[in-house]
Scaffold this motif. Structure first.
Motif, short mmCIF file in Angstrom:
data_model
loop_
_atom_site.label_atom_id
_atom_site.label_comp_id
_atom_site.label_asym_id
_atom_site.label_seq_id
_atom_site.Cartn_x
_atom_site.Cartn_y
_atom_site.Cartn_z
N SER A 61 0.81 -1.18 -0.10
CA SER A 61 0.01 -0.14 0.18
C SER A 61 0.92 1.37 0.02
CB SER A 61 -0.93 0.07 1.04
OG SER A 61 -0.17 0.02 2.28
N ASP A 62 2.05 1.16 0.77
CA ASP A 62 3.00 2.40 0.86
C ASP A 62 3.35 2.62 -0.58
OD1 ASP A 62 2.38 2.85 3.39
OD2 ASP A 62 4.14 1.88 4.14
N ASN A 92 0.64 4.26 -2.60
CA ASN A 92 0.41 5.48 -2.31
C ASN A 92 1.41 6.52 -2.65
OD1 ASN A 92 -1.65 4.86 -0.73
ND2 ASN A 92 -0.73 4.47 1.17
N SER A 93 2.72 6.25 -2.95
CA SER A 93 3.69 6.98 -3.39
C SER A 93 3.53 7.29 -4.73
CB SER A 93 5.12 6.48 -2.95
OG SER A 93 5.37 6.26 -1.83
#
Length: 368
Positions: free
Chosen positions: A293-294, A297-298
């Motif tokens: 997810s990170d 997101n980025s």
């Protein structure tokens, strides 16, 4: 009194009659308030889950929990049919604490089945913050369950009657301090529109309703949405649009650069067991791994409208600012997009309008 209250909404009316619709509304309100305690005791109310899908990869890492009231006569009330009544009566906080217990229990089921990859969003009204310390109560419940707060998202809908901005900021800050992500629903209404963002409240995502992709003047609405999405990107805030019903609307959101979407195009709300079978175990299962997810997101925060080099370049001929006669012939602005190589295939994650339209015309990508 019902007719008089209704008359206030029509400045041109001088005489208002008590209609059958007024009677039905009054009967429903009486039913809700008379049976609310029993509904909580006997589990007539339960969470139905709807997926929130990341536009970049078409995968779901979040579900929203929506309250449904099953009546003993086999009827069902949607949340918009009973939540306003509970809110006016000052007892909505009891429903949402009950919903928190139900969601925590369902998350524990996921954990027991070895598949806790989803975060679930709980809906709160800002008016509840004057009725109960919701941050303290929900934090206590989650700690007692042994779950990490990262699996529960606090989704706040602002009540325009509640102008206690300090209380709203205080509760958001408490949720954030205790490890919860906080989203703002119905962005654009009341204090939740700009005030929370301007005041640097720790909000990680804002949600827009379906009016931005529907209605008579879609072109104007989408221009407004595009500018608000760009503002959110600059501030490091994710964006979600609700009410997506078809591939054309999803394509528009992809071009605008919105991070995620929700609506019947991806699935209608379902009770937990049905949602699990359909979106976790079934052929439509397409969950995003929590560990990824990170990364997404980025990628989602990278601007496609104002591109720039991350590192200084020593070649002065490389620039995004100078006009290019070849590119300008085919594209509106600099064509930019993100491609991802995954599982032996190349996926088109996102692109600005010029690049996306060009790829569609070539048949290289589809609207989905």
């Amino acid at each position: 009194m019902v007719a008089c209250n209704n008359n206030r909404k029509d400045v041109k009316a001088h005489i208002t009659y008590f209609t059958s619709q007024n009677r039905q509304s009054l009967e429903l309100e009486n039913y809700i308030l008379s049976n609310f305690d029993q509904a909580l005791r006997e589990d007539w109310i339960e969470p139905f889950y709807q997926p929130i899908v990341r536009i970049l990869n078409g995968q779901s890492g979040n579900w929203e929990a929506l309250a449904r009231w099953r009546k003993p006569d086999n009827g069902m009330l949607l949340d918009e049919q009973f939540i306003p009544t509970l809110d006016r009566a000052g007892i909505l906080y009891r429903l949402d604490l009950y919903m928190a217990d139900k969601v925590i229990a369902d998350l524990k089921k996921m954990q027991e089945r070895g598949h806790l990859e989803l975060a679930v969003s709980l809906n709160l009204f800002s008016s509840e913050f004057d009725q109960c310390n919701m941050a303290e109560e929900i934090t206590r419940k989650v700690k007692e369950s042994g779950l990490s707060p990262e699996f529960i998202v606090i989704e706040i809908s602002n009540d325009t009657r509640n102008l206690n901005a300090d209380k709203i900021r205080e509760q958001i800050a408490l949720f954030k301090q205790n490890g919860f992500y906080v989203w703002v629903d119905n962005f654009g209404e009341g204090y939740s529109s700009i005030g929370l963002i301007k005041d640097n409240a720790p909000v990680s995502c804002i949600k827009f309703d379906a009016s931005f992709i529907k209605g008579p003047d879609q072109k104007r609405s989408r221009i407004v949405l595009k500018k608000m999405v760009e503002l959110a990107e600059e501030l490091g805030i994710d964006t979600i649009v609700e009410g997506v019903e078809n591939a054309d609307q999803l394509l528009a959101l992809r071009e605008i650069g919105c991070a995620a979407a929700q609506g019947y195009y991806f699935g209608q709300p379902l009770p937990f067991d049905q949602a699990w079978k359909k979106w976790v175990e079934g052929p439509e299962a397409n969950l995003e791994r929590f560990s990824e997810s990170d990364y997404y997101n980025s990628v989602g925060m990278m601007s496609l409208e104002r591109p720039h080099f991350i590192q200084e370049t020593y070649n002065n001929d490389l620039t995004f600012d100078d006009p290019d006669p070849v590119l300008d012939r085919y594209f509106k602005g600099t064509p930019l997009g993100f491609l991802e190589y995954r599982d032996g295939k190349l996926y088109y994650l996102q692109g600005n309008e010029g690049y996306t339209r060009y790829l569609l015309s070539c048949g290289s990508v589809t609207k989905e």
